[in-house]
Each structure stands twice: as structure tokens, then as C-alpha cells.
Write a protein that holds these residues in place. Structure first.
Motif, PDB file in Angstrom:
ATOM      1  N   ASP A   1       2.730   5.157  -7.822  1.00 47.65           N
ATOM      2  CA  ASP A   1       2.447   6.504  -7.627  1.00 47.65           C
ATOM      3  C   ASP A   1       3.129   6.943  -6.481  1.00 47.65           C
ATOM      4  OD1 ASP A   1       1.264   9.009  -8.647  1.00 47.65           O
ATOM      5  OD2 ASP A   1       0.303   8.718  -6.971  1.00 47.65           O
ATOM      6  N   ALA A   2       2.966   6.130  -5.234  1.00 50.55           N
ATOM      7  CA  ALA A   2       3.251   6.379  -4.046  1.00 50.55           C
ATOM      8  C   ALA A   2       4.817   6.233  -4.037  1.00 50.55           C
ATOM      9  CB  ALA A   2       2.750   5.375  -2.979  1.00 50.55           C
ATOM     10  N   LEU A   3       5.551   5.586  -4.699  1.00 47.85           N
ATOM     11  CA  LEU A   3       7.011   5.459  -4.782  1.00 47.85           C
ATOM     12  C   LEU A   3       7.609   6.552  -5.597  1.00 47.85           C
ATOM     13  CD1 LEU A   3       9.541   3.791  -4.324  1.00 47.85           C
ATOM     14  CD2 LEU A   3       9.141   2.552  -6.544  1.00 47.85           C
TER      15      LEU A   3
ATOM     16  N   VAL B   1      12.388   9.335  -1.460  1.00 47.24           N
ATOM     17  CA  VAL B   1      12.937   8.600  -2.440  1.00 47.24           C
ATOM     18  C   VAL B   1      13.581   9.745  -3.408  1.00 47.24           C
ATOM     19  CG1 VAL B   1      12.446   7.260  -4.699  1.00 47.24           C
ATOM     20  CG2 VAL B   1      11.224   6.834  -2.434  1.00 47.24           C
ATOM     21  N   ASN B   2      14.839   9.825  -3.702  1.00 43.92           N
ATOM     22  CA  ASN B   2      15.430  10.785  -4.440  1.00 43.92           C
ATOM     23  C   ASN B   2      15.512  10.827  -5.730  1.00 43.92           C
ATOM     24  OD1 ASN B   2      17.069   9.950  -1.576  1.00 43.92           O
ATOM     25  ND2 ASN B   2      16.771  12.140  -1.901  1.00 43.92           N
ATOM     26  N   MET B   3      15.314   9.333  -6.291  1.00 42.26           N
ATOM     27  CA  MET B   3      15.482   9.076  -7.697  1.00 42.26           C
ATOM     28  C   MET B   3      14.568   7.938  -8.248  1.00 42.26           C
ATOM     29  SD  MET B   3      18.876   7.669 -10.032  1.00 42.26           S
ATOM     30  CE  MET B   3      18.557   6.799 -11.531  1.00 42.26           C
ATOM     31  N   ILE B   4      13.957   7.980  -9.447  1.00 38.92           N
ATOM     32  CA  ILE B   4      13.270   6.839 -10.165  1.00 38.92           C
ATOM     33  C   ILE B   4      13.974   6.362 -11.133  1.00 38.92           C
ATOM     34  CG2 ILE B   4      10.979   6.404 -11.173  1.00 38.92           C
ATOM     35  CD1 ILE B   4      10.715   6.709  -8.153  1.00 38.92           C
TER      36      ILE B   4
ATOM     37  N   SER C   1       0.943  -1.165  -0.049  1.00 42.06           N
ATOM     38  CA  SER C   1       0.084  -0.017  -0.112  1.00 42.06           C
ATOM     39  C   SER C   1       0.867   1.268   0.007  1.00 42.06           C
ATOM     40  CB  SER C   1      -0.853  -0.081   1.341  1.00 42.06           C
ATOM     41  OG  SER C   1      -0.008   0.221   2.324  1.00 42.06           O
ATOM     42  N   ALA C   2       0.055   2.388  -0.177  1.00 36.36           N
ATOM     43  CA  ALA C   2       0.930   3.768  -0.217  1.00 36.36           C
ATOM     44  C   ALA C   2       1.647   3.854   1.367  1.00 36.36           C
ATOM     45  CB  ALA C   2       0.119   4.813  -0.492  1.00 36.36           C
ATOM     46  N   ALA C   3       1.092   3.492   2.166  1.00 35.77           N
ATOM     47  CA  ALA C   3       1.647   3.462   3.811  1.00 35.77           C
ATOM     48  C   ALA C   3       2.835   2.532   3.906  1.00 35.77           C
ATOM     49  CB  ALA C   3       0.542   3.043   4.802  1.00 35.77           C
ATOM     50  N   ASP C   4       2.759   1.468   2.960  1.00 33.67           N
ATOM     51  CA  ASP C   4       3.773   0.407   3.120  1.00 33.67           C
ATOM     52  C   ASP C   4       4.873   0.988   2.296  1.00 33.67           C
ATOM     53  OD1 ASP C   4       2.589  -1.773   4.196  1.00 33.67           O
ATOM     54  OD2 ASP C   4       1.862  -2.386   2.474  1.00 33.67           O
ATOM     55  N   VAL C   5       4.721   1.767   1.210  1.00 37.50           N
ATOM     56  CA  VAL C   5       5.858   2.432   0.407  1.00 37.50           C
ATOM     57  C   VAL C   5       6.463   3.658   1.485  1.00 37.50           C
ATOM     58  CG1 VAL C   5       6.514   3.997  -1.304  1.00 37.50           C
ATOM     59  CG2 VAL C   5       4.905   2.029  -1.720  1.00 37.50           C
ATOM     60  N   SER C   6       5.699   4.204   2.102  1.00 34.32           N
ATOM     61  CA  SER C   6       6.151   5.391   3.022  1.00 34.32           C
ATOM     62  C   SER C   6       6.973   4.592   4.368  1.00 34.32           C
ATOM     63  CB  SER C   6       4.906   6.093   3.760  1.00 34.32           C
ATOM     64  OG  SER C   6       5.286   7.323   4.491  1.00 34.32           O
ATOM     65  N   ALA C   7       6.695   3.553   4.688  1.00 33.64           N
ATOM     66  CA  ALA C   7       7.422   3.042   5.803  1.00 33.64           C
ATOM     67  C   ALA C   7       8.724   2.570   5.174  1.00 33.64           C
ATOM     68  CB  ALA C   7       6.606   1.928   6.629  1.00 33.64           C
ATOM     69  N   ALA C   8       8.802   1.938   4.175  1.00 34.32           N
ATOM     70  CA  ALA C   8       9.800   1.510   3.557  1.00 34.32           C
ATOM     71  C   ALA C   8      10.862   2.503   3.313  1.00 34.32           C
ATOM     72  CB  ALA C   8       9.422   0.646   2.191  1.00 34.32           C
ATOM     73  N   ALA C   9      10.375   3.715   2.741  1.00 37.87           N
ATOM     74  CA  ALA C   9      11.199   4.528   2.587  1.00 37.87           C
ATOM     75  C   ALA C   9      11.920   5.327   3.441  1.00 37.87           C
ATOM     76  CB  ALA C   9      10.619   5.846   1.746  1.00 37.87           C
TER      77      ALA C   9
END
Length: 489
Positions: A219-221, A227-230, A47-55
Motif C-alpha cells: 500500500d505504501a508503494l 512512484v509514477n507507475m505500478i 516499513s512504510a518509512a523504508d518505502v518512502s526513503a527508497a522512493a
């Protein structure tokens, strides 16, 4: 069950990888065998929350990782290579089952990934900066490369293993942490396998996260402030959306997108050899490669002989389940994509193109297809097909060949075949493409030459041993003096 001992399904079933294997916040999705539709397991969705926590975890872990010496980081990557050698056959088979590729293509992906990771490991032993000039006596001036921080990697389904390796490996080697979002259609071969490899190689916890999911996860990523680069490889449509968001956030984005690649065959070419290379370029992995030959541009003097040879070679190819037999082509990845290939072929026939071989399918198994009388304005000339279709257009002279080749908004790869190397080079110099091959077909992937496209094929930010150090770091200027100088006020 998964075919791999490295990543048995009971390890990753219904999980994401972020500080260990855990339940994702967006449910689960199936992992399927493309040729049969059989379910190999189910993966967790981030989820978007998972992405935020991982970042946040990655940002914290990255600081300590950047403090390690480059050779120490390189040693982790070299251990990944050792493990890859041990598990290469089972990894290749997982690629076959999950993407529908033939076995040779799965094996090629593993071998190319090994080379990508070995070359990335060497980055840690290279100079990381230089002493620059200064106008002021006593001022010591240095330019050095420093890690970006956290790199988000979004990969496609068609070549998931190699396209993850070429971003993950240099990102980690240069001191970054990685958040990897594999495509939902290849989450094991494009994600889980790397989590297991780096985990087994001793990568410190928190530096690698595998976050399967769809558009919302991606999109969350892209939008996460940590996150500094994609790094994105995939369709032009999605790449444009990512580029727009990343640009608004002043975030680095490395985009390699679609292609409509011309394969120019001049009148002095060896027809049989050229048709063989052209067939490979159009049909490898059912044409589901961004670098595939999208348009066969053939001189009128040899067009009849070339088409006859191409049809003969096409009709000799077999189509079937690549996990169960040694076929030349496997399935199209899904019904939506197969239906799109149907549309392109049928619409082009309605506009005057002719089918000389193939043109039909049995479910996801599309027969390799030769189309002639193809002209600008037809979908088969204009659109990226991502299917096993060889579209032939005839030209009269070198100028017309260049005009036809450049008659596209894409600019990924182009190729020219000729017995006259100087003539071929003159044509190559006029082609609008990030990659040009003379006397070869368009599908070629090496870590040594810069990989990237122009126009709708990407933003020219390339992957290679020449460019990776700059792509995954940023320059920092540092000066020092023995004491503070005097200033006028």
C-alpha cells in the motif's frame, strides 16, 4: 540455508535491499521450503518509512540513469543475462524450494527470464521518437518517449522470477528506477536474486530496491508520490484495490489478475493429444497459475473418450517433494490455499459434480483431480481454483461452447482444439479473452505476444516486445523554431 551461491543467506538474512543491504523497519519474516516447511533463512520487512526513503533515493538516481544512452543501459541487462547463464541451475532450485514447483518449471522460469531480459535490453537500441507533421512552416515537431521515473513492481509467489523479470527489465531499459516488492512467500527467488544479479552486473546504486513485506508495504508503494507507475501481477481482489488507489492518484497501473480459462475441445480433435494438453494446463505447478485451464469444455461426441483419457493420465501422475525427487506435482503453497481447494471441490460435489480421480490430499500435497458433470453455478465452474483440479463440462454445439466459455467475468486466456482450423478460428473470434490459443492449452508465456487480460483478469495493459516501450515510458511532444513568431497581442 539458501541453495544459491549467488545469494547466500548470510548476505540477505534479516535485510532489505535499498542503497545496499540494510535492516528493514518492519521486522523480519521466514523464508520457507514449501514442501517441508523447513526455514531457509529470514528476510527483512520494509516499513512504510523504508518505502518512502527508497522512493526518494530512486527518484534521485533515476535522473542520471535516464541520461545514459539506451545501449549503455542495455549493456547492464546483457550482463545480467550472462550471470543468469552462470547461475541458472541454482536459481531454478531456489524457485523449486521456495514455491514448491517441479524442477522443470523452475528451469522454465529462468529460461523465460533470460529471454525477457534480452528483449528488454534491445529496447535501448530502438528509436525513441519520431518527427511529426506540422501545419506551420519552420516549426520542427518531435514526439519522443521519456521515462516515467520510478516504477513500483509487485509480484506474486507462483512464478516470482519470470513475473519480476518482465517488468524490471523493460522499466530499467527505458530509463526508469525500480522498487520491487516480492510476495512474502517468495522473497528470495522473487527479489533477493535480482538485487544480487543487478548489483553484480554494475547497475548504479539507487536504481533497484527490493522491499519485501505484506499488504502495508504494498500500500505504501502504491501511494508514494515519487512512484509514477505500478506493475502488479496477482489476485483480482488485490488488483482491484490497487487500481482504485492508483486511479484516484492518476497513476499508471498495469494489472494482470486472475483467470478462469476455458479449454474448448471440439469433436474432431485428437482425443489423446487434447487430454494430454488439458492435463498439463490444469496440473502444471499444481494448477497455481493464472493461465491454468480452469474449465475443460468438451463436445458431447467425444466427452466419454476424453474423460477416460484424462483420468488415465491423471492417475499416472506422482506427487511429492520436488527438491528431493522427479515428481509431476509438488505441494500447494500453504494450508489456507489447500483448504480453499478442498472447499471448492466439496461444495461442487454437494451441487452434483462427481470426482473420477483424486479429490484428496495429504497435508499440502493435493492429488490431481478430475471432476465431471460440472455445470455453471458450481464453485469449480465459477471460481479460480489455484489447485490441481480438471473440471469437465460437456457441450452440444459450437454456439453452446462459446456461451459456456464466455460465462465468466474473467477474460485472461482461452484455447480451442480442433482439426478444422477455420472452425476453430470462428470460435476463437467470439471468445472474450486477452489471449487466445488455437490447438494448444492455455499456459503459454512468451515475451513476443502481448500478455494481458480483460474483465476481472486485468486492465488490458500488456507486457510484450510490442508494448513494453509504451508501457514503461510516456510520450512528450517537443517543438522548436529558429525565432519567436509574432502574435496578434
Amino acid at each position: 540455508m539458501s541453495v544459491t551461491e549467488l545469494a547466500p543467506a548470510d548476505v540477505w538474512r534479516d535485510k532489505i535491499y535499498s542503497g545496499g543491504w540494510k535492516t528493514g523497519g518492519a521486522g523480519t519474516m521466514p523464508v520457507t521450503e514449501k514442501a517441508t516447511g523447513a526455514e531457509l533463512g529470514s528476510i527483512g520487512c520494509a516499513s512504510a518509512a523504508d518505502v518512502s526513503a527508497a522512493a526518494a533515493i530512486a527518484k534521485e538516481a533515476q535522473a542520471a540513469w535516464a541520461e545514459k544512452t539506451g545501449p549503455q543501459r542495455g549493456d547492464i541487462l546483457r550482463e545480467v543475462v550472462r550471470l543468469l547463464q552462470v547461475h541458472r541451475d541454482e536459481i531454478a532450485l531456489q524457485i523449486v524450494r521456495e514455491t514448491g514447483s517441479i524442477r522443470q518449471k523452475g528451469q522454465m522460469e529462468v529460461q523465460m527470464a533470460i529471454r525477457e531480459i534480452l528483449e528488454a535490453a534491445a529496447l535501448g537500441s530502438q528509436p525513441s521518437g519520431m518527427i511529426t507533421a506540422s501545419d506551420v512552416k519552420g516549426r520542427h515537431s518531435v514526439a519522443r518517449r521519456i521515462p516515467l521515473g520510478v516504477v513500483g513492481v509487485i509480484t506474486p509467489w507462483n512464478s516470482p522470477f519470470i513475473l519480476a523479470a518482465r517488468a524490471i527489465a523493460p522499466a530499467l531499459a527505458t530509463g526508469n528506477a525500480v522498487l520491487l516488492k516480492p510476495d512474502p512467500q517468495s522473497s528470495v527467488s522473487g527479489g533477493v536474486l535480482y538485487a544480487r544479479l543487478f548489483e553484480a552486473a554494475g547497475l548504479p546504486e539507487g536504481l533497484m530496491h527490493v522491499l519485501p513485506g505484506g499488504a502495508e508495504t504494498g500500500d505504501a508503494l502504491v501511494r508514494d508520490p515519487f512512484v509514477n507507475m505500478i506493475s502488479f501481477t496477482g489476485s483480482t481482489r488485490v488488483g482491484q484495490a490497487i487500481g482504485a488507489v492508483a486511479g484516484g492518484l492518476l497513476k499508471r497501473a498495469n494489472l494482470e489478475l486472475g483467470g478462469k480459462n476455458p479449454y474448448i475441445v471440439l469433436d474432431d480433435a485428437d482425443v489423446e493429444a487434447a487430454a494430454s494438453a488439458g492435463a498439463w494446463g490444469s496440473y502444471l505447478h499444481q494448477g497455481q497459475v493464472c493461465m491454468a485451464v480452469g474449465r475443460h469444455l468438451v463436445h458431447e461426441r467425444i466427452a466419454e473418450a476424453y474423460v477416460e483419457s484424462l483420468v488415465r493420465k491423471t492417475e499416472a501422475l506422482s506427487v511429492g517433494d520436488p527438491f528431493k525427487g522427479n515428481f509431476h506435482l509438488g505441494p500447494i503453497v500453504n494450508e489456507r490455499q489447500a483448504a480453499n481447494v478442498d472447499r471448492i471441490v466439496e461444495d461442487s460435489v454437494s451441487k452434483g459434480a462427481k470426482i473420477l480421480a483424486g479429490g484428496s490430499r495429504d497435508g499440502l500435497f493435493f492429488k490431481p483431480t478430475v471432476m465431471v458433470d460440472v455445470a455453471p453455478g458450481m464453485p469449480v465452474f465459477e471460481e479460480e481454483i489455484f489447485g490441481p483440479v480438471a473440471a469437465v463440462t460437456v457441450f452440444r454445439n459450437d454456439d453452446e461452447a462459446v456461451t459456456l466459455a464466455n460465462q465468466t467475468r474473467y477474460g485472461l486466456v482461452a484455447a480451442v482444439v480442433s482439426a478444422d482450423l477455420r472452425r476453430a478460428q470462428r470460435i476463437a473470434d467470439r471468445l472474450h479473452a486477452g489471449i487466445v490459443h488455437i490447438n494448444d492449452q492455455t499456459i503459454m508465456h512468451e515475451v513476443f505476444g502481448p500478455m494481458g487480460g480483460l474483465g476481472l483478469s486485468g486492465n488490458g495493459q500488456n507486457y510484450s516486445t510490442l508494448t513494453n516501450a509504451d508501457q514503461f515510458t510516456e510520450w512528450q511532444w517537443v517543438t522548436s523554431r529558429e525565432s519567436l513568431p509574432a502574435y496578434p497581442f
